[in-house]
Design an enzyme around this catalytic site. Structure first.
Site, PDB file in Angstrom:
ATOM      1  N   ASP A  16       0.861  -1.185   0.000  1.00  0.00           N
ATOM      2  CA  ASP A  16       0.000   0.000   0.000  1.00  0.00           C
ATOM      3  C   ASP A  16       0.900   1.238   0.000  1.00  0.00           C
ATOM      4  O   ASP A  16       2.121   1.133  -0.121  1.00  0.00           O
ATOM      5  CB  ASP A  16      -0.954  -0.019   1.195  1.00  0.00           C
ATOM      6  CG  ASP A  16      -0.242  -0.043   2.545  1.00  0.00           C
ATOM      7  OD1 ASP A  16       0.973   0.290   2.614  1.00  0.00           O
ATOM      8  OD2 ASP A  16      -0.906  -0.384   3.547  1.00  0.00           O
ATOM      9  N   ALA A  17       0.332   2.405   0.173  1.00  0.00           N
ATOM     10  CA  ALA A  17       1.100   3.654   0.118  1.00  0.00           C
ATOM     11  C   ALA A  17       2.140   3.749   1.228  1.00  0.00           C
ATOM     12  O   ALA A  17       3.125   4.475   1.101  1.00  0.00           O
ATOM     13  CB  ALA A  17       0.157   4.851   0.192  1.00  0.00           C
TER      14      ALA A  17
END
Length: 134
Positions: A16-17
């Site tokens: 994810d980020a």
């Protein structure tokens, strides 16, 4: 029982980020582990497909314990822990480089006839491979 280990590098696309592996990607790592397990023990899925036989996931119970992160090298350990006439139970574990357990899953795989979409007895040669290690 037979055990297979597959090393996998965590890529940016797996995260994810925040650089943490997205939970659904563990299922992909486990799938790769099962595929390589079969290949390692000379069980050719493409040959089975030509015979209209396939392995499909029936049930997964997964426990995410600790996060895997971008650029880590993980090991996916795969073993068949039980079998029945038309199914295999795989137990899989993902470890980091320090051998810390990150994620584990029990996956029930059904053997099916693709034309009928019904359970199919696991071919004898596969059972022989699995039972040789017991």
């Amino acid at each position: 029982m037979l055990i297979s280990t597959l090393p996998i590098r965590i890529y940016y696309e797996d995260t994810d980020a925040g650089g943490i592996v997205y939970y659904a990607n563990y299922l992909k790592f486990f799938e790769r582990g099962r595929t390589e397990f079969l290949r390692e023990y000379d069980i050719q899925q493409d040959t089975l497909l030509q015979q209209n036989i396939a392995f499909v996931v029936k049930k997964v119970e997964m426990d995410c314990i600790k996060a895997a992160r971008f650029n880590q090298l993980i090991d996916v350990e795969t073993e068949v822990t039980s079998y029945r006439k038309a199914s295999l139970m795989f137990t899989q574990k993902i470890f980091n480089e320090s051998r810390e357990l990150l994620c584990q899953a029990d996956t029930l795989i059904a053997c099916v006839n693709l034309q009928k979409m019904k359970p199919n007895a696991i071919p004898t040669e596969i059972i022989e491979v699995i039972t040789r290690a017991s």
